[in-house]
Design a protein around this motif. Sequence first.
Motif, PDB file in Angstrom:
ATOM      1  N   LEU A   1       0.852  -1.182   0.000  1.00  0.00           N
ATOM      2  CA  LEU A   1       0.000   0.000   0.000  1.00  0.00           C
ATOM      3  C   LEU A   1       0.892   1.238   0.000  1.00  0.00           C
ATOM      4  O   LEU A   1       1.680   1.433   0.935  1.00  0.00           O
TER       5      LEU A   1
ATOM      6  N   GLU B   1      -8.975   2.725   5.529  1.00  0.00           N
ATOM      7  CA  GLU B   1      -9.951   1.861   4.862  1.00  0.00           C
ATOM      8  C   GLU B   1      -9.261   0.813   4.008  1.00  0.00           C
ATOM      9  O   GLU B   1      -9.719  -0.333   3.937  1.00  0.00           O
ATOM     10  N   ARG B   2      -8.153   1.190   3.364  1.00  0.00           N
ATOM     11  CA  ARG B   2      -7.450   0.234   2.510  1.00  0.00           C
ATOM     12  C   ARG B   2      -6.735  -0.835   3.328  1.00  0.00           C
ATOM     13  O   ARG B   2      -6.723  -2.006   2.946  1.00  0.00           O
TER      14      ARG B   2
ATOM     15  N   ARG C   1      -9.390  -3.079   4.521  1.00  0.00           N
ATOM     16  CA  ARG C   1      -9.934  -3.851   3.398  1.00  0.00           C
ATOM     17  C   ARG C   1      -8.969  -4.948   2.975  1.00  0.00           C
ATOM     18  O   ARG C   1      -9.393  -6.067   2.641  1.00  0.00           O
TER      19      ARG C   1
ATOM     20  N   TRP D   1      -1.425  -2.689  -4.363  1.00  0.00           N
ATOM     21  CA  TRP D   1      -2.815  -2.269  -4.423  1.00  0.00           C
ATOM     22  C   TRP D   1      -2.969  -1.408  -5.680  1.00  0.00           C
ATOM     23  O   TRP D   1      -2.217  -0.453  -5.878  1.00  0.00           O
TER      24      TRP D   1
ATOM     25  N   VAL E   1      -9.103  -2.329  -8.981  1.00  0.00           N
ATOM     26  CA  VAL E   1      -9.435  -2.833  -7.655  1.00  0.00           C
ATOM     27  C   VAL E   1     -10.456  -3.956  -7.760  1.00  0.00           C
ATOM     28  O   VAL E   1     -10.423  -4.929  -6.991  1.00  0.00           O
TER      29      VAL E   1
END
Length: 300
Positions: A7, A18-19, A22, A269, A280
């Motif tokens: 990331l 949030e990533r 997730r 990502w 995504v």
Amino acid sequence: MRHGVILLPERRWADARERWVRAEQLGFDHAWMYDHLNWRWFRDKPWYALMPTLAAAATATRTMRIGTLVASPGNRHPVPFAKDMMTLDDISDGRIIAGIGAGAGGFDDQVLGRAALGPRDRADRFAEFVELTDQLLSQPVTTYRGRHFTTVEAHLHPGCVQRPRLPLAVAALGPRGIRLAARHADIWITIAWPGHGEPYRYDQAVPVIREQAALLDKECEAIGRDPATVRRMVVTGARIEGATDSVETYLDACGLYGEIGVTDLVVHWPRPDFPYQGSVEVLEEIAAAVLRPDPRPDPA
């Protein structure tokens, strides 16, 4: 096969959180962050710091391992780095991995006003960084005198949550680096080819990685270490492309790399533009087909 994701630290934490969450929900075994002060195509774009972000990620996630990919001796000293890793190991309840690389120089050296080292000096500095970091994380008090790094009675109390120390992941492509990984690494990291040149399709990397892995086996055997005790991690994106084009290509990459002993596969990502441009939605399809999604809700 374990699966990881990188990331980029380009978003404010309110969005970045949030990533990270997730990524854990999708079933990734580990998530990583680069360690740069000033990085290539992001010199004039948002770029947040490594250690605070990993501390925040450690509190936002519960099961996924997190790590540096990779910390560089170009902008870090082993003593504060080891102290940071020990602290992150505590915050994450034993989920941190210390990824270390030689450092490519360039922008980070410029920011710190340092002259770029030649290949031999950079390799010497890397060896000292790995050796000293291993000692610091393995014992309560360390004294070390090297040409690039020195410490006198550095204390690391209470030590790592993970015993005998947290895992070291050593990035190495050539003979000297691979020899270093055989001696110190729990995980060996490869991108097949050095640099950020023209990328090759994932299947083209197989012969190169097979040869590197064979050298790792040889170096382990030379010091009486079981080669099976070193995990082998392939990082795509820089020199290896195509693995995340579809579920089918990802499964194919896993199969090809698994056959040559790779234990971990790491992707980026997807971003909407260069670099690491991708979908995504495709990543989520891969996760649904290959990974182990976490059905539990966001811990918030």
